[in-house]
Every structure is written in C-alpha cells, then in structure tokens.
Design a protein around this motif. Structure first.
Motif, short mmCIF file in Angstrom:
data_model
loop_
_atom_site.label_atom_id
_atom_site.label_comp_id
_atom_site.label_asym_id
_atom_site.label_seq_id
_atom_site.Cartn_x
_atom_site.Cartn_y
_atom_site.Cartn_z
N THR A 1 26.21 -12.23 -42.77
CA THR A 1 25.53 -10.96 -42.62
C THR A 1 26.52 -10.02 -41.58
OG1 THR A 1 23.72 -9.43 -42.03
CG2 THR A 1 23.78 -11.47 -40.90
N CYS A 2 26.55 -8.73 -41.56
CA CYS A 2 27.37 -8.08 -40.47
C CYS A 2 26.20 -7.81 -39.53
CB CYS A 2 28.06 -6.73 -41.16
SG CYS A 2 26.79 -5.72 -42.35
N THR A 3 24.87 -7.82 -39.75
CA THR A 3 23.88 -7.44 -38.77
C THR A 3 23.24 -8.92 -38.03
OG1 THR A 3 22.20 -7.56 -40.43
CG2 THR A 3 23.19 -5.20 -39.70
N MET B 1 19.99 -9.01 -35.64
CA MET B 1 18.70 -8.94 -36.32
C MET B 1 17.85 -10.14 -35.66
SD MET B 1 18.27 -6.31 -38.26
CE MET B 1 19.33 -4.81 -38.50
N ASP B 2 16.67 -9.92 -35.25
CA ASP B 2 15.76 -11.00 -35.05
C ASP B 2 15.53 -12.17 -36.08
OD1 ASP B 2 15.41 -9.98 -32.46
OD2 ASP B 2 13.52 -8.83 -33.47
N GLU B 3 15.62 -11.57 -37.32
CA GLU B 3 15.49 -12.54 -38.37
C GLU B 3 16.99 -13.73 -38.73
OE1 GLU B 3 15.31 -9.56 -38.74
OE2 GLU B 3 13.05 -8.88 -39.11
N VAL B 4 17.87 -13.03 -38.05
CA VAL B 4 19.27 -13.88 -38.10
C VAL B 4 19.38 -14.59 -36.86
CG1 VAL B 4 21.67 -13.83 -38.39
CG2 VAL B 4 20.00 -12.15 -39.52
N PRO C 1 20.48 -12.48 -45.43
CA PRO C 1 19.65 -13.26 -46.19
C PRO C 1 18.34 -13.61 -45.30
CG PRO C 1 21.99 -14.05 -46.19
CD PRO C 1 21.83 -12.95 -45.35
N GLY C 2 18.10 -13.82 -43.97
CA GLY C 2 17.21 -13.96 -43.17
C GLY C 2 16.26 -12.96 -43.40
N VAL C 3 16.77 -11.66 -43.16
CA VAL C 3 15.89 -10.27 -43.43
C VAL C 3 15.28 -10.32 -44.62
CG1 VAL C 3 15.91 -7.82 -43.64
CG2 VAL C 3 17.22 -9.04 -41.64
N LEU C 4 15.94 -10.68 -45.77
CA LEU C 4 15.43 -10.78 -47.07
C LEU C 4 14.31 -11.73 -47.40
CD1 LEU C 4 18.65 -10.20 -49.21
CD2 LEU C 4 17.02 -8.51 -48.97
N LYS C 5 14.55 -12.68 -46.57
CA LYS C 5 13.59 -13.96 -46.85
C LYS C 5 12.33 -13.51 -46.28
CE LYS C 5 16.08 -18.23 -47.13
NZ LYS C 5 16.88 -19.26 -46.46
N THR D 1 17.39 -6.19 -54.50
CA THR D 1 17.95 -6.45 -52.96
C THR D 1 19.15 -7.42 -53.26
OG1 THR D 1 16.32 -8.01 -53.16
CG2 THR D 1 15.73 -5.93 -52.05
N SER D 2 19.87 -7.56 -52.08
CA SER D 2 21.11 -8.33 -52.16
C SER D 2 21.59 -8.63 -50.78
CB SER D 2 22.04 -7.79 -53.26
OG SER D 2 23.22 -8.51 -53.07
N TYR D 3 22.22 -9.90 -50.61
CA TYR D 3 22.79 -10.12 -49.44
C TYR D 3 24.49 -9.70 -49.22
CZ TYR D 3 23.92 -14.22 -52.13
OH TYR D 3 24.45 -15.10 -52.97
#
Lengths: 147, 424
Positions: free
Chosen positions: B126-128, B131-134, B353-357, B375-377
């Motif tokens: 991911t480029c982000t 993010m806390d989820e990553v 991916p972590g945010v999508l989960k 939605t996609s990664y």
C-alpha cells in the motif's frame, strides 16, 4: 561559442548535439516508451512537455532545469542507462534534484560500461543560450562549451 | 563527507564489494547535496516505492539479485507500494493479456525478491503504510529512508518524521546499510518554510485541489499554510489526517513538496509556529478564484473530451477506513436521490489490504457492495500505466492520478454526481 562553468555530479567527457527543455523533465513519462515498448531511440513520451515530446533523447546532450514527477524517476533513469537508451549527458541549469541525482549516481556506480556525464548548477543563462542542435562539449572539470 | 571508521570500512570493501557499492552510492548521493555525514535510519520499518514487476525493469532485478546473493539484505522489514494487478478491477481480455503476459509478467518473480530482501508481510502492499491498520507508522523525529512521495510528505508533515524525497532503489539502500546521508529535510534548517500560503476561501477547500495549487506554485520548497485550521480544525483527528493525506499527495505530485507545515495543526507548526518561516519567505494567497483558475488549467487529454466515463478510480493515495465508510453513506444517499440502485459508472475504491480487511468486518462493506462499487488494493496509477488504459476515459478525484495518467480530475462532489446520477 560560449563556455559555462558547472559542477560535476558524475564525471566524463562527451561531445553531442543539444536537446533542450525549459520545463522539468518528467523522467518516468519521458522514458516510458524506451523502457516498456522497445524504443531504442528513447523518444520522449511526455505529452506534457512540448519541448521534448516525440524527440529522440538517445545520444543527445539533454539540457534541462531539473527532473520532475514520480519518485521512481531515479530508477527509471538507471534502467535507461543499463539498456543503453540514455542521453549522452545531462546538463542542469539548476542544482540537481534528488531523483536525477539518484539515477545518475546509480548508473555511475553500478554500470561498468556506461558513461553519462552529469553537470549541474550551469545557471539560467545556460538554458537561455543553448538551443536544440547546437554542439555541446562537456569537459572533465564541469565546464560546458556550447557552439 | 566525513565518515566514521566503520562507515569507511564498508566503503573500502571490508564487508564485500556489493555493500561497498551501496555505500558509495549513498555517499555520492549525499555529497551531491552537501551532506557532511551519514546518520542512522531510526524507524522500525522501511517503505519501498517499487512494487511492480514491470518486465522492463530487468536492470533493477539484476541489481536486487546482487544484493540477495551476497546477503546485503534490508536491516529493516519493509512495506511497499500497492500491487499493480487485482482481478477484482474491471478489465477486458486484451488488457488482462497485456497486464499479465507483457507488462507485469515479472510480478511474481519480483515479489519473491522482495520477500528475500525483507518484505513485512503478504499484505504490506500500500502507499498508505502509515495507516493504523497497516502498522508502519513512524514516530516524530525518526529518520526514514522512504521514497513514495505521498508517504514521505505525510510522514514528514503529519507525523513529524524526517525523510528526504528519495528515489526508488535509494530507499532500499538506506536500510541495507542502515544509514542515510544527512541533508535537506533531515536537518532543522531544511525544514523551514520559504513560502507562506494564506487560505482565504469562503468554503472548505477541496484537499486535492488545494494541494495541487500549492505544489505547482512552490515546487520542491516548504510551504507554511495559514488559515486552513478554520476548515479542518486544530486537532489531528482522523478526518484531518485523511484530508492532509490527500492534500499532501497532491502537493507532492503536482509539485515536488516533501514537507508542509499547517499553522496550529501539524506537529512542528504547533511547537514552533511562525518561527518555522524563513526570513524573506514568499507569499501565495489562495481564494476561491485561484482554486477555480487552477482547476480550469488542467488539460483534458482524452481523445474525445465528451466521452462517457468507463471507469472511476477513488483512492490514490489509498483511502482510509473512515473514508470508505463516509463514501458508503454518500453513495447510498446519492443513489436514493437519483432513484438508481447501483452506480452508473464502474467504480473502484482502493485501500490498503489491512484497511479493506477491517472494512469487511463492518456492515458498511455489504452496503457498499450493494451500490455496485468495487473495493481493491490495486495501485490505480499502475493500472492506468499502459497503452490500452491511456485511451480509456477514466475519472478520479485524485490529483496524483490525473498528473501521471490520462485520468480526468473532478472534485469529490462532482465524482459522486457522476457515478450515482450518470452523465459525461
């Protein structure tokens, strides 16, 4: 004829025909055709650069203020050098930017059979004076002769 | 540059030729910018910009092989930019053929190299990454060796970490030797603002448009932005951080901004205030008319400017969890107004991916799916980076995507109108 004093970023000497852009060179957009689609002449593919679009960059003395665009830029320049699709030299009127510096230095350090002298800090007057097709000679000490 | 004995030994080849070349590259890179020393990379993780197994990058894979075969691996685990492929994203047979067999035919091979070098996890694309989820979120003051422009500007500005706008490969080299040259945005002096940007709009400026205007004006300089707190507050809330994520990506791609300060909001501006502004700084005033001027200046490079959009991408940089939720509400409400059940333009929202989960765990996921939004990664930029997509009329509210591809920019409100109510 006029001589301009610059700073050597990567060393070398060369004589080549000038190719000039007054706007920043978007490295990724400019070399995309050379890298992805087998264009051995490295025709500039950046539609947003009217000075360079459609012109051959291979073997030219590329005169520019700086590079712009994606931070993959240095890697793209390195690949162009590795594939022998690079300009003869890159001559910056401004201080070199971090992306172009990375590409030039990677090529200098990691590619044994490639030389692409890079000179920066040539000044605004350099870019005002030089025109497409002029003969450029890059000397070892960073001096650039335009005639 | 003055090197320590240990650094000089590496440069002299005492730890092998490959590591010596890595060090030589970084020393020359630093010397080009007047660096006088190397400093340790102090973040827990690195983040790399090169995530795509583009067939044309053979020289990069060769270089990676030299690192791997000699054990010159990353001393930090790292995340990496988004993958260029995702079968969830609409594409035709020809596009799939070109993506898989021509352009990104080295994807699996390159991901294997990334694992060998120190990839954080299968989901670390991911480029982000912040993010806390990553979980790759640097602390204030930490020294980084990142290159992804939108992540660098966020880490510097919002998190107060210190990182130059490096190039791909240089980012990896920093964590191979565990140090980077000390110059530019790593220094106190380099973090001072040479522009004061005054926000005098009558409504909250669109993040991506404001960032674009500032990027194009100040280029690689550091702007100190005054008056934005009126619209996004003085606390780094989730909403403010999301705004700054999109704003920063636009400053970095439409110009070359690596750091901005927002008066009363970002950490260094809160601490130091206008002491961050260099004497003689230039002033740029942004009002409604200036934003309109900037928006009108974007070239439309579609072959047919009146073409009906075939695809809409949202999420460059990747969307946050809250953005996905907010957009679910907005799309649902707009569809109700228009009497449509599903979006009328194929639309892709992209996120880590972590945010999508995490999003999938909420009831918003099913609601968004019901609207037809995918939605996609994926990395929209990499998706668009081929000759077939350059001919596709794609719309986006990402100014980064607009800058690097043929995608056409619309504001968030205009995008919502288009995908829910149709139109050109």
């Amino acid at each position: 004829m006029k001589e301009f004093k610059g700073r050597v970023v990567t060393p070398g000497t060369v004589t080549a025909e000038a190719l000039v852009t007054h706007g920043g060179l978007n490295t990724l957009a400019s070399f995309q055709k050379a890298l992805q689609f087998g264009d051995k002449k490295a025709t500039c593919g950046d539609q947003n650069n009217p000075d360079l679009y459609g012109k051959q960059m291979l073997g030219k003395a590329l005169c520019l203020p700086q590079t712009i665009g994606s931070t993959t830029g240095g890697m793209v320049l390195y690949c162009a050098c590795s594939m022998k699709r690079q300009p003869a030299c890159m001559l910056f009127s401004n201080h070199i930017d971090s992306l172009a510096a990375a590409g030039a230095i990677l090529a200098d350090v990691w590619l044994e059979d490639v030389t692409m002298p890079v000179i920066d800090c040539l000044g605004d007057e350099f870019l005002e004076y030089v025109k497409d097709g002029m003969k450029i000679t890059v000397k070892e000490d960073g001096n650039v002769v335009v005639e | 540059m003055i090197l320590t004995e240990q650094q000089q030994a590496v440069l002299n080849g005492e730890k092998g030729d490959v590591l010596a070349k890595v060090m030589k590259t970084l020393v020359m890179y630093g010397e080009a910018f007047g660096a006088e020393k190397m400093v340790p990379v102090s973040s827990k993780y690195n983040h790399l910009v090169t995530s795509f197994g583009l067939k044309a990058l053979g020289p990069v894979y060769d270089l990676m092989n030299q690192l791997i075969s000699t054990g010159a691996l990353s001393t930090q685990k790292f995340s990496v930019d988004p993958r260029p492929l995702d079968k969830n994203v609409p594409s035709n047979f020809l596009q799939d053929f070109i993506f898989n067999n021509f352009m990104y035919s080295k994807q699996d091979f390159y991901e294997g190299q990334l694992k060998d070098l120190g990839l954080l996890s299968e989901d670390a694309f991911t480029c982000t990454c912040y993010m806390d989820e990553v979980g790759n979120k640097p602390e204030k003051g930490e020294i980084l060796s990142w290159a992804e422009s939108s992540a660098v500007v966020y880490a510097n500005s919002v998190l107060g970490a210190r990182c130059n706008r490096n190039s791909g490969i240089i980012d990896l080299f920093g964590s191979v030797v565990g140090m980077v040259p000390y110059f530019g945005l790593l220094t106190d002096e380099g973090r001072k603002a040479t522009w004061v940007v005054k926000i005098e709009t009558t409504k909250k400026p669109e993040a991506q448009l404001l960032g674009s205007a500032i990027g194009m004006k100040v280029m690689e300089d550091v702007p100190y932005v005054v008056g934005l707190d009126k619209w996004i507050g003085t606390e780094l809330t989730d909403a403010a951080c999301t705004y700054l994520k999109d704003f920063g990506a636009a400053t970095a791609s439409n110009g070359a901004v690596g750091l901005y300060h927002i008066d009363k909001l970002t950490p260094e501006a809160v601490e130091q205030g206008e002491n961050l502004i260099k004497e003689g700084a230039q002033v740029y005033v942004i009002d409604d008319a200036e934003l309109e001027r900037v928006k009108a200046s974007y070239p439309v490079i579609w072959k047919n400017p009146d073409a009906k959009p075939k695809l809409c991408f949202m999420g460059c940089p990747h969307m946050s969890l809250q953005q996905l939720k907010d957009w679910t509400d907005k799309v649902e409400a707009a569809l109700r107004e228009s009497d449509n059940k599903k979006v009328v333009i194929p639309t892709v929202f992209t996120a880590a991916p972590g945010v999508l989960k995490e999003f999938e765990k909420t009831d918003y996921a099913a609601r968004l799916k019901a609207t037809g939004v995918i939605t996609s990664y994926i990395c929209p930029l990499m998706y668009m980076n081929n000759p077939l997509c350059t001919k596709m009329p794609v719309i986006t509210s990402s100014n980064k995507l607009r800058t690097y591809t043929t995608a056409r920019y619309y504001t968030d409100e205009e995008i919502l109108e288009q995908i829910t109510k149709g139109g050109k």
